[in-house]
Design an enzyme around this catalytic site. Structure first.
Site, PDB file in Angstrom:
ATOM      1  N   ARG A 106       0.772  -1.276   0.041  1.00 40.47           N
ATOM      2  CA  ARG A 106       0.046   0.044  -0.138  1.00 40.47           C
ATOM      3  C   ARG A 106       0.801   1.166  -0.095  1.00 40.47           C
ATOM      4  O   ARG A 106       1.967   1.336   0.684  1.00 40.47           O
ATOM      5  CB  ARG A 106      -0.690   0.191   0.994  1.00 40.47           C
ATOM      6  CG  ARG A 106      -1.959  -1.199   1.258  1.00 40.47           C
ATOM      7  CD  ARG A 106      -2.898  -1.253   2.533  1.00 40.47           C
ATOM      8  NE  ARG A 106      -3.873  -2.141   2.091  1.00 40.47           N
ATOM      9  CZ  ARG A 106      -3.964  -3.530   2.015  1.00 40.47           C
ATOM     10  NH1 ARG A 106      -2.661  -3.930   2.632  1.00 40.47           N
ATOM     11  NH2 ARG A 106      -4.775  -4.183   1.734  1.00 40.47           N
ATOM     12  N   HIS A 131      -0.873  -2.486  -4.663  1.00 36.05           N
ATOM     13  CA  HIS A 131      -0.256  -3.530  -5.704  1.00 36.05           C
ATOM     14  C   HIS A 131      -0.400  -2.717  -7.049  1.00 36.05           C
ATOM     15  O   HIS A 131      -0.624  -3.420  -8.100  1.00 36.05           O
ATOM     16  CB  HIS A 131      -0.893  -4.595  -5.685  1.00 36.05           C
ATOM     17  CG  HIS A 131      -0.923  -5.520  -4.415  1.00 36.05           C
ATOM     18  ND1 HIS A 131       0.223  -5.564  -3.419  1.00 36.05           N
ATOM     19  CD2 HIS A 131      -1.882  -6.362  -3.695  1.00 36.05           C
ATOM     20  CE1 HIS A 131      -0.083  -6.188  -2.461  1.00 36.05           C
ATOM     21  NE2 HIS A 131      -1.173  -6.878  -2.897  1.00 36.05           N
ATOM     22  N   HIS A 205       3.283 -12.893  -5.706  1.00 40.51           N
ATOM     23  CA  HIS A 205       2.119 -12.880  -4.783  1.00 40.51           C
ATOM     24  C   HIS A 205       1.351 -14.467  -4.690  1.00 40.51           C
ATOM     25  O   HIS A 205       0.008 -14.452  -4.833  1.00 40.51           O
ATOM     26  CB  HIS A 205       0.832 -11.951  -5.218  1.00 40.51           C
ATOM     27  CG  HIS A 205      -0.177 -11.670  -4.172  1.00 40.51           C
ATOM     28  ND1 HIS A 205      -0.741 -12.118  -3.712  1.00 40.51           N
ATOM     29  CD2 HIS A 205      -0.229 -10.269  -3.323  1.00 40.51           C
ATOM     30  CE1 HIS A 205      -1.669 -11.774  -2.569  1.00 40.51           C
ATOM     31  NE2 HIS A 205      -1.105 -10.369  -2.568  1.00 40.51           N
ATOM     32  N   TYR A 207       0.099 -17.711  -3.235  1.00 40.92           N
ATOM     33  CA  TYR A 207      -0.672 -18.114  -2.220  1.00 40.92           C
ATOM     34  C   TYR A 207      -0.247 -19.574  -2.125  1.00 40.92           C
ATOM     35  O   TYR A 207      -0.562 -20.259  -3.016  1.00 40.92           O
ATOM     36  CB  TYR A 207      -2.141 -17.987  -2.337  1.00 40.92           C
ATOM     37  CG  TYR A 207      -2.890 -16.802  -2.425  1.00 40.92           C
ATOM     38  CD1 TYR A 207      -2.781 -15.913  -3.492  1.00 40.92           C
ATOM     39  CD2 TYR A 207      -3.840 -16.370  -1.157  1.00 40.92           C
ATOM     40  CE1 TYR A 207      -3.301 -14.776  -3.311  1.00 40.92           C
ATOM     41  CE2 TYR A 207      -4.524 -15.288  -1.353  1.00 40.92           C
ATOM     42  CZ  TYR A 207      -4.229 -14.319  -2.488  1.00 40.92           C
ATOM     43  OH  TYR A 207      -4.684 -13.163  -2.320  1.00 40.92           O
ATOM     44  N   GLU A 342       5.361 -12.565   1.088  1.00 40.19           N
ATOM     45  CA  GLU A 342       5.511 -11.668   0.050  1.00 40.19           C
ATOM     46  C   GLU A 342       6.889 -10.815   0.439  1.00 40.19           C
ATOM     47  O   GLU A 342       6.735  -9.858   1.342  1.00 40.19           O
ATOM     48  CB  GLU A 342       4.186 -10.577  -0.435  1.00 40.19           C
ATOM     49  CG  GLU A 342       3.128 -11.316  -0.986  1.00 40.19           C
ATOM     50  CD  GLU A 342       2.222 -10.380  -0.489  1.00 40.19           C
ATOM     51  OE1 GLU A 342       2.019  -9.225  -0.805  1.00 40.19           O
ATOM     52  OE2 GLU A 342       1.176 -10.751   0.364  1.00 40.19           O
TER      53      GLU A 342
HETATM   54  C1  BGC Z   1      -2.361  -7.523   0.945  1.00 38.85           C
HETATM   55  C2  BGC Z   1      -3.695  -7.811   1.373  1.00 38.85           C
HETATM   56  C3  BGC Z   1      -4.553  -7.768   0.140  1.00 38.85           C
HETATM   57  C4  BGC Z   1      -3.977  -8.918  -0.784  1.00 38.85           C
HETATM   58  C5  BGC Z   1      -4.850  -9.034  -2.099  1.00 38.85           C
HETATM   59  C6  BGC Z   1      -1.845  -8.724   0.194  1.00 38.85           C
HETATM   60  O1  BGC Z   1      -0.752  -8.536  -0.130  1.00 38.85           O
HETATM   61  O2  BGC Z   1      -1.505  -7.487   2.155  1.00 38.85           O
HETATM   62  O3  BGC Z   1      -4.336  -6.803   2.334  1.00 38.85           O
HETATM   63  O4  BGC Z   1      -5.800  -8.173   0.399  1.00 38.85           O
HETATM   64  O5  BGC Z   1      -2.608  -8.904  -0.875  1.00 38.85           O
HETATM   65  O6  BGC Z   1      -4.714 -10.082  -2.484  1.00 38.85           O
END
Ligand code: BGC
Length: 377
Positions: A106, A131, A205, A207, A342
């Site tokens: 952010r 992002h 990013h 998961y 991340e």
């Molecule tokens: C952020 C989360 C966000 C997500 C989006 C993460 O890197 O910290 O707050 O909702 O990304 O997929």
């Protein structure tokens, strides 16, 4: 005649033998993944190592699509969330597996000042910028090339972000190289240069769910984070500027802890994050990359270590997943079905003079490496 037949059999046996051998060998293969809405071809690169570990990467968003690693009995399963086809990625809003940029995480109120000039970015996360904006690097088609790697196979993705794109200054020339070696390491090398002073903070990013094939939530995964401090946030997830000690709080992962053990504690930071969604300040001892985090999944025995040259790591526990995403093999990604680690500079660094700088000047190189290393025990 008989001799001829014998040598034919011999040749056939040899051919089958070398085919079987080749299967176990390190290789990289390119295939078609689909087309963008504008009709551009998108590719999928499949990297395989000698152990049979498989990593798939697409040049849409420089995205990791699949990571297949063995459990303690040697059984491979896919440990990242994603989609079966390109359409899923084209529509994705959760940043599954992608490269995030120009600024990962952010920026408060979407504003920052560089060399006396104020820049305004899209507010795509409440009152903040997240992002890289409305169409960040995850929504771009990158140019991909197979490249030589000393110890494995690798594919390099290249993208030029134009001066003014998403409000950021400077033409930014970016390369992200994804490699796989026989130590079961996925290595990501980031490189960027600019022609005007700008900010840059790139990350991946993915998961992860070490159960494999998203077979449940990640609350039983045991996490270690090599950090004495983290950056507390306000309720819009912007850092207050403080580097707070983790000791005595649910943010303390210096020793392995199950994610679920404290995630719902009424601790203000966890309330703000709806779970873990914070940046930890990586302890840096010796040469980089530093071991920033480790994840162990007790049922399968799978282990993932994260090594990085970055000062921070965002640990996000998929708090915004709610089952609406239908991922690979039709699995609905429910609340906390994946975790992100991340590697990054701290959130909102352009507005935090005391944080390590994310400013990149012409003539300088942004260069950083992150390694995701897999094993089982
Ligand atoms: C952020 C989360 C966000 C997500 C989006 C993460 O890197 O910290 O707050 O909702 O990304 O997929």
């Amino acid at each position: 005649m008989e001799r001829k037949a014998r040598s034919l059999v011999f040749v056939l046996v040899l051919a089958v033998f070398s085919m079987v051998q080749a299967e176990g060998k390190m290789n990289i293969q390119k295939s078609a993944f689909g087309k963008t809405s504008g009709g551009q071809n998108v590719d999928l690169y499949t990297l395989t190592n000698d152990n049979g570990m498989v990593v798939k990467v697409t040049n849409w968003g420089a995205t990791i699509v699949s990571v297949q690693v063995p459990d303690r009995s040697g059984k491979n399963a896919d440990v990242v969330l994603g989609y079966d086809n390109l359409d899923g990625y084209l529509a994705d809003k959760a940043y599954l597996g992608c490269t995030v940029g120009r600024y990962g995480n952010r920026i408060a109120k979407g504003r920052f000042t560089l060399e006396g000039k104020e820049y305004k970015l899209a507010l795509n996360d409440g009152e903040n910028h997240l992002h890289g904006g409305l169409a960040g690097f995850n929504k771009k088609l990158w140019q991909a090339n197979e490249v030589k790697a000393a110890d494995g196979v690798a594919v390099q993705m290249h993208y030029v972000s134009k001066d003014g794109e998403e409000g950021y200054p400077g033409n930014l020339d970016v390369s992200v190289t994804f490699g796989l070696d026989n130590k079961n390491q996925v290595k990501i090398d980031y490189l960027a240069t600019t022609d005007k002073t700008t900010v840059v903070n790139l990350t991946n990013h993915s998961y992860f769910n070490l159960l494999g094939d998203a077979a449940g939530n990640i609350l039983g995964h045991e996490v270690t984070i090599n950090a004495d401090r983290f950056t507390p946030v306000n309720k819009t997830l912007i850092p207050t500027g403080e580097l707070a000690p983790v000791a005595g709080t649910p943010m303390d992962f210096k020793q392995p802890k199950a994610i679920g053990a404290r995630i719902d504690d009424k601790y203000e930071q966890l309330v703000f994050g709806r779970g873990y969604d914070h940046n930890w300040v990586v302890n840096q001892a010796g040469a980089s990359p530093w071991l920033a985090a480790k994840v162990f999944e007790p049922k399968t025995g799978r282990v993932m270590e994260v090594l990085t040259a970055e000062p921070g790591i965002q640990f996000y526990t998929g708090n915004f997943l709610d089952g609406t995403i239908k991922g690979k093999k039709g699995v609905a990604y429910q609340h906390r079905y994946g975790l992100c680690l991340e590697t990054q500079h701290f959130p909102d660094s352009p507005n935090q003079p005391k944080f390590p700088s994310t400013t990149l000047k012409p003539g300088a190189k942004y260069q950083t490496t992150t390694i995701y290393r897999f094993s089982a025990k």
